[in-house]
Design a protein around this motif. Structure first.
Motif, PDB file in Angstrom:
ATOM      1  N   LEU A 267      23.749  60.097  53.879  1.00 32.47           N
ATOM      2  CA  LEU A 267      24.058  58.890  54.593  1.00 32.47           C
ATOM      3  C   LEU A 267      23.226  57.988  54.345  1.00 32.47           C
ATOM      4  O   LEU A 267      21.686  58.061  54.231  1.00 32.47           O
ATOM      5  CB  LEU A 267      23.916  59.271  56.085  1.00 32.47           C
ATOM      6  CG  LEU A 267      24.238  58.203  57.101  1.00 32.47           C
ATOM      7  CD1 LEU A 267      25.663  57.703  57.153  1.00 32.47           C
ATOM      8  CD2 LEU A 267      23.863  58.980  58.659  1.00 32.47           C
ATOM      9  N   VAL A 268      23.613  56.698  54.191  1.00 42.96           N
ATOM     10  CA  VAL A 268      22.940  55.334  53.686  1.00 42.96           C
ATOM     11  C   VAL A 268      23.213  54.451  54.843  1.00 42.96           C
ATOM     12  O   VAL A 268      24.192  54.040  55.148  1.00 42.96           O
ATOM     13  CB  VAL A 268      23.445  54.763  52.469  1.00 42.96           C
ATOM     14  CG1 VAL A 268      22.547  53.641  52.117  1.00 42.96           C
ATOM     15  CG2 VAL A 268      23.347  55.793  51.324  1.00 42.96           C
ATOM     16  N   ILE A 269      21.900  53.941  55.232  1.00 48.57           N
ATOM     17  CA  ILE A 269      22.066  52.812  56.467  1.00 48.57           C
ATOM     18  C   ILE A 269      21.623  51.731  55.863  1.00 48.57           C
ATOM     19  O   ILE A 269      20.160  51.362  55.559  1.00 48.57           O
ATOM     20  CB  ILE A 269      21.345  53.392  57.661  1.00 48.57           C
ATOM     21  CG1 ILE A 269      21.904  54.265  58.291  1.00 48.57           C
ATOM     22  CG2 ILE A 269      21.312  52.245  58.780  1.00 48.57           C
ATOM     23  CD1 ILE A 269      23.211  54.581  58.543  1.00 48.57           C
ATOM     24  N   ILE A 270      22.191  50.646  55.949  1.00 49.28           N
ATOM     25  CA  ILE A 270      21.790  49.105  55.191  1.00 49.28           C
ATOM     26  C   ILE A 270      21.779  48.235  56.320  1.00 49.28           C
ATOM     27  O   ILE A 270      22.783  47.829  56.919  1.00 49.28           O
ATOM     28  CB  ILE A 270      22.723  48.905  54.121  1.00 49.28           C
ATOM     29  CG1 ILE A 270      22.920  49.664  53.112  1.00 49.28           C
ATOM     30  CG2 ILE A 270      22.315  47.414  53.492  1.00 49.28           C
ATOM     31  CD1 ILE A 270      23.784  49.462  52.053  1.00 49.28           C
ATOM     32  N   GLY A 271      20.541  47.642  56.717  1.00 55.13           N
ATOM     33  CA  GLY A 271      20.529  46.657  57.682  1.00 55.13           C
ATOM     34  C   GLY A 271      19.252  46.839  58.438  1.00 55.13           C
ATOM     35  O   GLY A 271      18.380  47.757  58.088  1.00 55.13           O
ATOM     36  N   ALA A 272      18.884  45.713  59.461  1.00 52.91           N
ATOM     37  CA  ALA A 272      17.670  45.856  60.382  1.00 52.91           C
ATOM     38  C   ALA A 272      18.099  45.319  61.735  1.00 52.91           C
ATOM     39  O   ALA A 272      19.122  44.920  61.825  1.00 52.91           O
ATOM     40  CB  ALA A 272      16.754  44.824  59.453  1.00 52.91           C
ATOM     41  N   GLY A 273      17.150  45.679  62.487  1.00 56.71           N
ATOM     42  CA  GLY A 273      17.516  45.525  64.028  1.00 56.71           C
ATOM     43  C   GLY A 273      16.540  46.061  64.848  1.00 56.71           C
ATOM     44  O   GLY A 273      15.814  46.988  64.651  1.00 56.71           O
ATOM     45  N   PRO A 274      16.708  45.773  66.245  1.00 54.40           N
ATOM     46  CA  PRO A 274      15.971  46.533  67.205  1.00 54.40           C
ATOM     47  C   PRO A 274      15.973  48.053  67.197  1.00 54.40           C
ATOM     48  O   PRO A 274      15.212  48.367  67.955  1.00 54.40           O
ATOM     49  CB  PRO A 274      16.387  45.620  68.610  1.00 54.40           C
ATOM     50  CG  PRO A 274      17.691  45.215  68.125  1.00 54.40           C
ATOM     51  CD  PRO A 274      17.785  44.981  66.655  1.00 54.40           C
ATOM     52  N   GLU A 275      17.005  48.574  66.962  1.00 53.64           N
ATOM     53  CA  GLU A 275      17.306  50.105  67.028  1.00 53.64           C
ATOM     54  C   GLU A 275      16.740  50.545  65.962  1.00 53.64           C
ATOM     55  O   GLU A 275      16.970  51.828  65.718  1.00 53.64           O
ATOM     56  CB  GLU A 275      18.751  50.193  67.310  1.00 53.64           C
ATOM     57  CG  GLU A 275      19.428  49.542  68.537  1.00 53.64           C
ATOM     58  CD  GLU A 275      18.980  50.575  69.648  1.00 53.64           C
ATOM     59  OE1 GLU A 275      19.539  51.438  69.648  1.00 53.64           O
ATOM     60  OE2 GLU A 275      18.156  49.856  70.545  1.00 53.64           O
ATOM     61  N   ARG A 276      16.131  50.056  64.915  1.00 51.74           N
ATOM     62  CA  ARG A 276      15.539  50.890  63.630  1.00 51.74           C
ATOM     63  C   ARG A 276      14.846  52.103  64.046  1.00 51.74           C
ATOM     64  O   ARG A 276      15.134  53.285  63.661  1.00 51.74           O
ATOM     65  CB  ARG A 276      14.833  49.919  63.016  1.00 51.74           C
ATOM     66  CG  ARG A 276      14.102  50.768  61.549  1.00 51.74           C
ATOM     67  CD  ARG A 276      15.150  51.213  60.792  1.00 51.74           C
ATOM     68  NE  ARG A 276      14.364  51.852  59.554  1.00 51.74           N
ATOM     69  CZ  ARG A 276      14.095  53.210  59.695  1.00 51.74           C
ATOM     70  NH1 ARG A 276      14.353  53.807  60.516  1.00 51.74           N
ATOM     71  NH2 ARG A 276      13.494  53.858  58.441  1.00 51.74           N
ATOM     72  N   ALA A 277      13.818  51.973  64.823  1.00 49.95           N
ATOM     73  CA  ALA A 277      12.969  53.070  65.240  1.00 49.95           C
ATOM     74  C   ALA A 277      14.075  54.461  65.926  1.00 49.95           C
ATOM     75  O   ALA A 277      13.526  55.414  65.439  1.00 49.95           O
ATOM     76  CB  ALA A 277      11.748  52.701  66.032  1.00 49.95           C
ATOM     77  N   ARG A 278      14.656  53.951  66.825  1.00 49.36           N
ATOM     78  CA  ARG A 278      15.367  54.923  67.396  1.00 49.36           C
ATOM     79  C   ARG A 278      16.444  55.538  66.586  1.00 49.36           C
ATOM     80  O   ARG A 278      16.515  56.916  66.411  1.00 49.36           O
ATOM     81  CB  ARG A 278      15.956  54.485  68.805  1.00 49.36           C
ATOM     82  CG  ARG A 278      16.653  55.548  69.709  1.00 49.36           C
ATOM     83  CD  ARG A 278      17.663  54.929  70.822  1.00 49.36           C
ATOM     84  NE  ARG A 278      18.704  53.875  70.297  1.00 49.36           N
ATOM     85  CZ  ARG A 278      19.784  54.492  70.081  1.00 49.36           C
ATOM     86  NH1 ARG A 278      20.329  55.773  70.108  1.00 49.36           N
ATOM     87  NH2 ARG A 278      20.616  53.641  69.786  1.00 49.36           N
TER      88      ARG A 278
END
Length: 431
Positions: A267-278
């Protein structure tokens, strides 16, 4: 062009503005952005440099001759306002505040008076407002006061976000504000049929369908890279399943937990945002690349085997188009914008909202190379007709139509028309 949010914050709204402005300027139109202030930056690889040529389709006199970019700011700046050029387009930045926990997403504090003064000095023929709610709402009001045609582009399902963020009591307010903004505008453009249905439920008149383009040269199957796959830790024989977008609650990226546990899936997640840590805790088997742009993004997308878009609140789905243009088999929730993009079983796959078991089963079925390849090929062919050049030509036509509404006084007549029955059909077009 008025932007509710703008670079350095990257989103479908930002991409739409940048690519539309690029093509409008290439056809000889003069464009200026009005946007919230942002941190200092210079145009870089977040700005695609490969754009399809845009041939003229009418007599040369139909498009005004291009004028050189101004050496100085085209309007007088008030305190707190700044000037820069973004991709060569003059840009006025209004004072803004960042959203708590999301520093790149900023909202302008500019008043109607400040916006009206800028418009009065710049004297546009038409005002294009992207996803109006705060700054955009003030721009619609200012354009109306000055008698300038305005085209409001509906792009964000703010009302639906109120539930996702645990504030359902604000839905009625959001609906009322959206109705007020878009009824005041000369014309509203919606990206999908589901969006048109929602706007019609609010009795908003003069709604037309305008989809988005996709850069089919930047996003291309030829950008698939074994080097990129190795950097992502994709072993030989593994299925690279990816998501691209903002890591925020409304994107429902956590739904991909049912995919990460599939045998043989990376699984590859590309992006950034406020939910990154969770999300890092929930999707503990995934690789997170952070925000990617330009050629780097295009290579990563093309190097996936399957692209999944789980968000149920999408008015359109720009990243879906980019994945399809890259020849990647795409899977999306069967709600909202994706319904207008994917022909289920032909150019991609759709699963029912909330049915994560169905999502898991579809991704598992795409281990079949032939099935995956056929979806990718047909998806690519479908996107070849959706260039930004074609989308911008259609946008020009809507600008002309908005201007004609004012000239022929149709706006006043339509505002008084009933919303149901035969008259309703005349006030709503699907084109």
């Amino acid at each position: 062009m008025v932007a509710e949010s703008f670079v350095p914050h990257l989103s479908g709204v930002t991409t739409s503005l940048l690519r539309s402005a690029e093509n409008l300027r290439r056809r000889g139109h003069e464009v200026m952005f009005l946007a919230p202030s942002g941190r200092g930056f210079t145009p870089s690889d977040w700005s695609p440099t490969i754009l399809p040529s845009l041939p003229r389709v009418g007599p040369a006199e139909d498009v005004q001759a291009s004028r050189p970019a101004p050496a100085t700011c085209p309007v007088t700046l008030a305190p707190g306002q700044t000037y820069e050029e973004v991709e060569g387009t003059p840009t006025i930045r209004m004072p803004s505040l960042p959203l708590a926990g999301y520093p790149t997403l900023r909202f302008s504090m500019g008043t109607v008076t400040a916006v009206r003064r800028i418009m009065a000095e710049y004297r546009p023929d038409v005002v294009h407002i992207a996803s109006p709610f705060v700054l955009g709402a003030r721009a619609v009001t200012a354009a109306h006061a000055l008698g300038i045609p305005s085209v409001a582009v509906y792009q964000t399902d703010v009302a639906a976000y109120t539930h996702r963020y645990g504030m359902p009591w604000l839905k009625a307010y959001a609906n009322k504000r959206i109705a007020s903004i878009h009824t005041t505008a000369t014309m509203t453009l919606a990206p999908s049929h589901s969006s048109m249905d929602y706007l019609d439920s609010l009795a908003i008149p003069r709604v037309f369908k305008w989809g988005r383009g996709v850069d089919t040269e930047l996003f291309h199957p030829g950008r698939r890279s074994e080097r990129v796959r190795q950097s992502l830790g994709v072993a030989e024989g593994q299925l690279a399943v990816g998501f691209v977008g903002r890591l925020a609650s409304e994107k429902q990226v956590e739904d991909l937990r049912v995919v990460q546990s599939l045998p043989g899936v990376r699984l590859v997640i590309i992006g950034a945002g406020p939910e990154r840590a969770r999300l890092g805790a929930t999707l503990h088997q995934a690789v997170f690349t952070g925000q990617l742009t330009g050629t780097d993004l295009a290579e990563h997308v093309a190097s996936l085997d399957v692209f999944v878009h789980p968000g149920e609140f999408e008015t359109f789905g720009q990243t879906l188009q980019e994945a399809m243009a890259s020849g990647v088999a795409t899977v999306a929730v069967g709600k909202g914008g994706p319904l207008d993009i994917i022909d289920d079983g032909v150019t991609g796959r759709l699963y029912e909202p909330g049915q994560l078991g169905m999502l898991r089963a579809i991704v598992a079925s795409l281990r079949d190379h032939e099935v995956r390849g056929e979806l990718g090929e047909k998806g690519r062919r479908a996107m070849e007709a959706r260039s930004w050049g074609a989308a911008s030509l259609k946008l020009e036509g809507y600008y002309d139509r908005a201007t004609e509404f004012h000239r022929s006084r149709q706006l006043r007549r339509w505002r008084g028309a009933p919303r149901r029955g035969a008259a309703s059909a005349a006030s709503r077009h699907r084109v």
